[in-house]
Design a protein around this motif. Structure first.
Motif, PDB file in Angstrom:
ATOM      1  N   LYS A 755       0.848  -1.210   0.000  1.00 24.14           N
ATOM      2  CA  LYS A 755       0.000   0.000   0.000  1.00 24.14           C
ATOM      3  C   LYS A 755       0.876   1.249   0.000  1.00 24.14           C
ATOM      4  CE  LYS A 755      -3.262  -2.864   2.408  1.00 24.14           C
ATOM      5  NZ  LYS A 755      -3.892  -3.395   1.189  1.00 24.14           N
ATOM      6  N   ALA A 756       1.903   1.173  -0.871  1.00 24.95           N
ATOM      7  CA  ALA A 756       2.961   2.188  -0.866  1.00 24.95           C
ATOM      8  C   ALA A 756       2.453   3.576  -1.219  1.00 24.95           C
ATOM      9  CB  ALA A 756       4.060   1.775  -1.842  1.00 24.95           C
ATOM     10  N   VAL A 757       1.374   3.634  -1.992  1.00 19.47           N
ATOM     11  CA  VAL A 757       0.802   4.931  -2.376  1.00 19.47           C
ATOM     12  C   VAL A 757      -0.631   4.977  -1.865  1.00 19.47           C
ATOM     13  CG1 VAL A 757       0.173   6.431  -4.316  1.00 19.47           C
ATOM     14  CG2 VAL A 757       2.232   5.003  -4.453  1.00 19.47           C
ATOM     15  N   LEU A 758      -1.018   6.104  -1.336  1.00 20.82           N
ATOM     16  CA  LEU A 758      -2.409   6.291  -0.928  1.00 20.82           C
ATOM     17  C   LEU A 758      -3.235   6.489  -2.198  1.00 20.82           C
ATOM     18  CD1 LEU A 758      -4.714   6.867   1.036  1.00 20.82           C
ATOM     19  CD2 LEU A 758      -3.834   9.199   1.288  1.00 20.82           C
ATOM     20  N   CYS A 759      -3.912   5.426  -2.622  1.00 18.32           N
ATOM     21  CA  CYS A 759      -4.619   5.495  -3.906  1.00 18.32           C
ATOM     22  C   CYS A 759      -5.684   4.413  -3.967  1.00 18.32           C
ATOM     23  CB  CYS A 759      -3.630   5.279  -5.056  1.00 18.32           C
ATOM     24  SG  CYS A 759      -2.913   3.618  -5.071  1.00 18.32           S
ATOM     25  N   HIS A 760      -6.520   4.504  -4.979  1.00 16.25           N
ATOM     26  CA  HIS A 760      -7.427   3.407  -5.316  1.00 16.25           C
ATOM     27  C   HIS A 760      -6.841   2.709  -6.525  1.00 16.25           C
ATOM     28  CE1 HIS A 760     -10.520   5.084  -2.700  1.00 16.25           C
ATOM     29  NE2 HIS A 760     -10.267   6.258  -3.239  1.00 16.25           N
ATOM     30  N   VAL A 761      -6.936   1.380  -6.551  1.00 18.68           N
ATOM     31  CA  VAL A 761      -6.530   0.636  -7.749  1.00 18.68           C
ATOM     32  C   VAL A 761      -7.743  -0.152  -8.224  1.00 18.68           C
ATOM     33  CG1 VAL A 761      -4.982  -1.094  -8.703  1.00 18.68           C
ATOM     34  CG2 VAL A 761      -4.155   0.442  -6.914  1.00 18.68           C
TER      35      VAL A 761
END
Ligand SMILES: [Zn+2]
Length: 762
Positions: A755-761
């Motif tokens: 979860k290295a980037v705060l994002c939606h995938v």
């Protein structure tokens, strides 16, 4: 020659004699009183037609109506009441302030019409805008008197002290502009311009929420010169009118928890003609008197009578820049210390039990306490005395190295001492009262000691050595914690809750509170804008500690998932209609994220702040060797550079640049100064080339501006069950990434591991 000298001496004597008469307590109090009861002077009115004046980012327009000047104070015109068609426009100077204005008003600029308003201003502003007006007299009107009275009452109710602000402008001749206005648009708004504040310009609305008075900050920012000079729009040197040098606090705590104290403060003026300072403290403190070192009583406001959270003190002579002086405060409180239902004690305002000059400015402290003999008493610094006389215990604590804040705790404690090489002596104090009979769980003194010690060791490893000789960890009968140099308040649940009772993550809570000994106790944040570097850092430390303690990523990744849910409002247990998540505003708004619109201070300052640190760590993470050495070096360097100092977000940004080897403005702009969270839509293709395989990833990005970019890791799993982690830039709305040729055939892809980037995938 001699004559001239003698004449000069006489003149100075006369002048200083006059000055002394002017700066007496009686004189201040008389002026203070007359400002608070000021009324219109009906001999001085002016019929207005389209009159306009601007103050910094605000423009006031007076359409049809009448300006009634207020009665003069000490011969000066200090304000007027306006009755008619008025309009106030305030233009936010930065994207964040524009955001803030729009959030609260629905419009990019603040632009409202008002029916009437009360204006206070300094002499220089009067001369610039109003002194030339031709005045006439008017019929006395009871309505106007009552409107002025209403506005004054509102200011008082919301603790805005026009009199305290006006007095320095009346008593000193130097240019010292000030404008305060309250106007009624149907709602009451207050605009203030005060260059003695770092954020000199402020627009607030007076609101009432469930019977509580709430000041909603619509916008607050630096003076226009700052932006015109081309300086960083989110950074300005703090303005302090004076600095504390030494506090000598002599406190008695009675059996019934009444607190009686005398605080001697040695301070240094940081400006010329300083005649007034204000001091923060709990609103439960009743200030009895303030004196000089020779015993002269000084004027101070008993503003709002019983429940002021600050005291303003007026000096009996103007102080010059660099001059050192002493004040002695005499105060008491029947309510600042509370007794819990269990019979133990807590401070209502852990740092508000003494008058603080400025915000967390460093000073040395001598702390003397007289407390009930049968209770243990704990405070900050070296305990140089602990003696008993009759029913009283006398302790003295010296802090010879300057620190930012002091606290104490006392009660009937069990204790445990941990001595471990390389760590400070750690003493844990568990309140016997809270757990008598162990109604709710086992004795967690040992477990708390174990976690606290492990957390101190962890923080020492990743952030650097603990600077104090010992750490006193003391229970409070409240849910949270609070950090002072060498002293920790730790919520009662830590001493009650069994860790097997999962979901409470008590070890994470303990680590969070221990981390506060580094953030903010060792490295303090500069202003409310930078508070994420305390709460966010402490919160991240707690998860990182859990990851290290567990030796696997299970709980760590679950915590990150929870954080993302909280930040993006995807149905987390903790979210509710009162939360807007990241939409509430940029992290940089700090305490202003708690508003009547939404309660997102903790969502963003704690949780998103923690996630920001996680992203920095993962960008520096060496996936091949599973090493965080770079990140650890960076954090240690930061602690070293700012130990005992205040650091701003930009200070931290500057430091990260040395470890990332690039300008990091893009990162901080995206995550601290903006609100967007990216949504990635990846597609993968495997290309064959000379028996090798190339991964081509096409990543569409939504919900962010075109210049948004991030380094995103990608796990590539091969058919032979091995894997590799690739890192690449994802920029703008579509990125096509081609890997180097690889010998094995990829079979599966996972974007954004750890979860290295705060994002939606998707
Ligand atoms: Zn905290």
């Amino acid at each position: 020659m001699n004559r001239i000298i003698i004449l000069t001496v006489i003149c100075i004597l006369i002048l200083s004699g006059m000055a002394n008469a002017q700066f007496t307590k009686e004189n201040y109090e008389a002026v203070y009183d007359s400002i608070r009861k000021i009324r219109p002077d009906f001999e001085k009115s002016w019929e207005v037609e389209d009159f306009e004046f601007s103050m910094d980012a605000a423009t006031f327009t007076f359409g049809e109506g009448t300006i009634y000047f207020l009665n003069t104070i000490a011969g000066h015109t200090i304000g007027f009441y306006f009755d008619g068609k008025g309009r106030c426009r305030v233009v936010g100077p930065t994207p964040i302030e524009k955001f803030s204005i729009e959030k609260f008003t629905g419009e990019k600029d603040f632009d409202k019409e008002f029916d009437d308003g009360l204006f206070f201003f300094s002499q220089d502003i009067y001369e610039e805008f109003f002194s030339h007006l031709e005045l006439r007299s008017e019929e006395k009107s009871g309505k106007l008197n009552s409107r002025v009275k209403r506005f004054l009452g509102k200011l008082k109710d919301y603790s805005i002290d026009a009199a305290s602000a006006m007095i320095p402008r009346l008593y000193t001749s130097k240019e010292n502009p000030y404008l305060l206005t309250i106007f009624d648009t149907g709602d009451d708004f207050v605009f203030q311009y005060d260059p003695t504040n770092t954020e000199s310009v402020e627009l607030v609305e007076f609101k009432s929420v469930m019977g509580h008075q709430v000041i909603e900050v619509i916008t607050r920012f630096f003076p226009s010169e700052h932006y015109q000079s081309g300086k960083d729009i989110y950074e300005r040197e703090q303005i302090d009118q004076a600095y504390p040098l030494h506090y000598d606090i002599n406190t008695t705590i009675e059996q019934n928890t009444d607190l009686i104290a005398e605080c001697k403060l040695i301070f240094q003026s940081n400006q010329d003609s300083l005649i007034r300072l204000w001091f923060n403290h709990s609103d439960q403190i009743d200030m009895d008197s303030v004196k000089t070192s020779d015993g002269t009583s000084l004027a101070f406001d008993k503003f709002k009578e019983d429940d002021a959270y600050f005291s303003t003190v007026f000096f009996n002579r103007p102080l010059m820049q660099g001059e050192v002086d002493t004040l002695i405060f005499y105060y008491e409180s029947g309510d600042v210390i509370k007794k819990s239902v269990w019979g133990d004690f807590y401070l209502l305002a852990p740092a508000g039990w003494y008058p603080e000059l400025g915000f967390r400015n460093k000073a040395t402290f001598s702390l003397r306490y007289r407390t009930p003999e049968w209770l243990r008493f704990l405070s900050c610094g070296d305990k140089v005395k602990d003696s008993v006389d009759g029913d009283w215990r006398y302790t003295v604590w010296e802090n010879k190295d300057p620190i930012q804040v002091v606290g104490f705790n006392y009660g009937w404690f069990d204790s445990l001492t941990v001595v471990q090489p390389g760590l400070p002596e750690i003493k844990i104090f568990r309140s016997d009262a809270s757990h008598r009979g162990r109604l709710f769980g086992p004795n967690m003194l040992d477990v708390t000691a174990e976690d606290v010690t492990a957390a101190v060791e962890f923080c020492t490893n990743v952030y650097g050595a603990y600077p104090y000789d010992r750490l006193l960890v003391t229970e409070i009968p409240l849910a949270h914690g609070q950090s002072f140099p060498g002293l920790l308040h730790l919520g009662w649940a830590s001493f009650e809750r069994d860790d097997r009772d999962k979901g409470f993550e008590m070890d994470a809570f303990r680590a969070h509170e221990v981390a506060h000994q580094w953030w903010p106790t060792i490295v303090h944040f500069k202003s409310y804008h930078d508070q994420w570097m305390s709460e966010g850092f402490a919160e991240y430390t707690s998860a990182w500690f859990v990851q290290t303690k567990d030796g696997d990523n299970k709980r760590f990744l679950r915590l990150l998932d929870d954080w993302k849910d909280i930040i993006t409002q995807k149905g987390s247990l903790y979210t509710g209609s009162w939360s807007e998540g990241s939409e509430a505003g940029p992290i940089w708004l700090g305490g202003r994220l708690a508003s009547t619109e939404s309660q997102d201070y903790s969502t963003l300052v704690y949780t998103k702040g923690a996630y920001v640190l996680h992203m920095l760590r993962m960008m520096l993470h060496d996936y091949d060797n599973h090493s965080d050495d770079n990140f650890v070096r960076m954090m240690q360097r930061f602690v070293k550079a700012y130990s005992g100092k205040k650091a701003s977000t930009r200070d931290f940004q500057d430091l990260t640049e040395r470890y990332f080897g690039m300008d990091m403005a893009w990162f901080f702009d995206q995550w601290i100064f903006s609100t967007e969270i990216p949504r990635y839509k990846p597609e993968y293709e495997v290309l064959e080339e000379d028996g090798n395989y190339i991964v081509q990833a096409t990543i569409k990005t939504e919900d962010v501006p075109e210049n948004f970019k991030m380094v995103v890791p990608l796990v590539v799993e091969f058919e032979n069950d091995s894997h590799t982690i690739l890192k690449f830039w994802v920029k703008g709305h579509e990125t096509v990434y081609r890997s180097k040729p690889m010998p094995y055939k990829p079979k599966n892809f996972i974007l954004n591991p750890y979860k290295a980037v705060l994002c939606h995938v998707d």
